[in-house]
Design a protein around this motif. Structure first.
Motif, short mmCIF file in Angstrom:
data_model
loop_
_atom_site.label_atom_id
_atom_site.label_comp_id
_atom_site.label_asym_id
_atom_site.label_seq_id
_atom_site.Cartn_x
_atom_site.Cartn_y
_atom_site.Cartn_z
N LEU A 78 44.25 22.32 -62.36
CA LEU A 78 45.06 21.10 -62.39
C LEU A 78 44.92 20.35 -61.07
CD1 LEU A 78 48.27 22.65 -63.95
CD2 LEU A 78 46.42 21.46 -65.13
N ASP A 79 45.25 19.08 -61.11
CA ASP A 79 45.22 18.26 -59.90
C ASP A 79 46.36 18.70 -58.99
OD1 ASP A 79 45.17 16.34 -57.96
OD2 ASP A 79 45.50 14.64 -59.31
N PRO A 80 46.06 19.33 -57.86
CA PRO A 80 47.12 19.86 -56.98
C PRO A 80 48.10 18.79 -56.51
CG PRO A 80 44.95 20.65 -56.28
CD PRO A 80 44.73 19.62 -57.34
N ALA A 81 47.63 17.59 -56.23
CA ALA A 81 48.53 16.53 -55.76
C ALA A 81 49.52 16.14 -56.85
CB ALA A 81 47.73 15.32 -55.30
N GLU A 82 49.06 16.08 -58.08
CA GLU A 82 49.96 15.73 -59.18
C GLU A 82 51.01 16.82 -59.40
OE1 GLU A 82 49.83 14.39 -63.87
OE2 GLU A 82 47.96 14.92 -62.87
N VAL A 83 50.60 18.06 -59.32
CA VAL A 83 51.54 19.17 -59.48
C VAL A 83 52.58 19.15 -58.35
CG1 VAL A 83 51.78 21.69 -59.52
CG2 VAL A 83 49.90 20.60 -60.76
#
Length: 82
Positions: free
Chosen positions: A32-37
């Motif tokens: 997953l996109d770490p920044a979005e999480v």
């Protein structure tokens, strides 16, 4: 659910957490996109902080009302009249 509906400043609801879908990262990477999480988890933490503060205020108000009601019941009928 769109990103704007979650991050537009509205109150976070349990359905937002249950139904949340995260974008996958670009080609050549997995997960997953770490920044979005991180953004989502930060939002959950902020909403939980507000909810806990609200709960503490309501608990204090509840205790105050209970004390006032006990004092009113403890007063004789002659003192209860407005």
């Amino acid at each position: 659910m769109t990103r704007s509906s979650l991050y537009d400043g509205g109150r976070l609801h349990p359905r937002h957490v249950r139904d949340r879908q995260f974008a996958t990262v670009g080609f050549g990477r997995r997960g997953l996109d770490p920044a979005e999480v991180r953004r989502f988890l930060h939002r959950v933490a902020l909403d939980l902080t507000v909810l806990h503060q609200d709960l503490a205020l309501l608990s204090a108000e509840n205790a105050r009302v209970k004390r006032a009601l006990r004092a009113w019941h403890g007063a004789g009928p002659e003192r209860r009249r407005p």
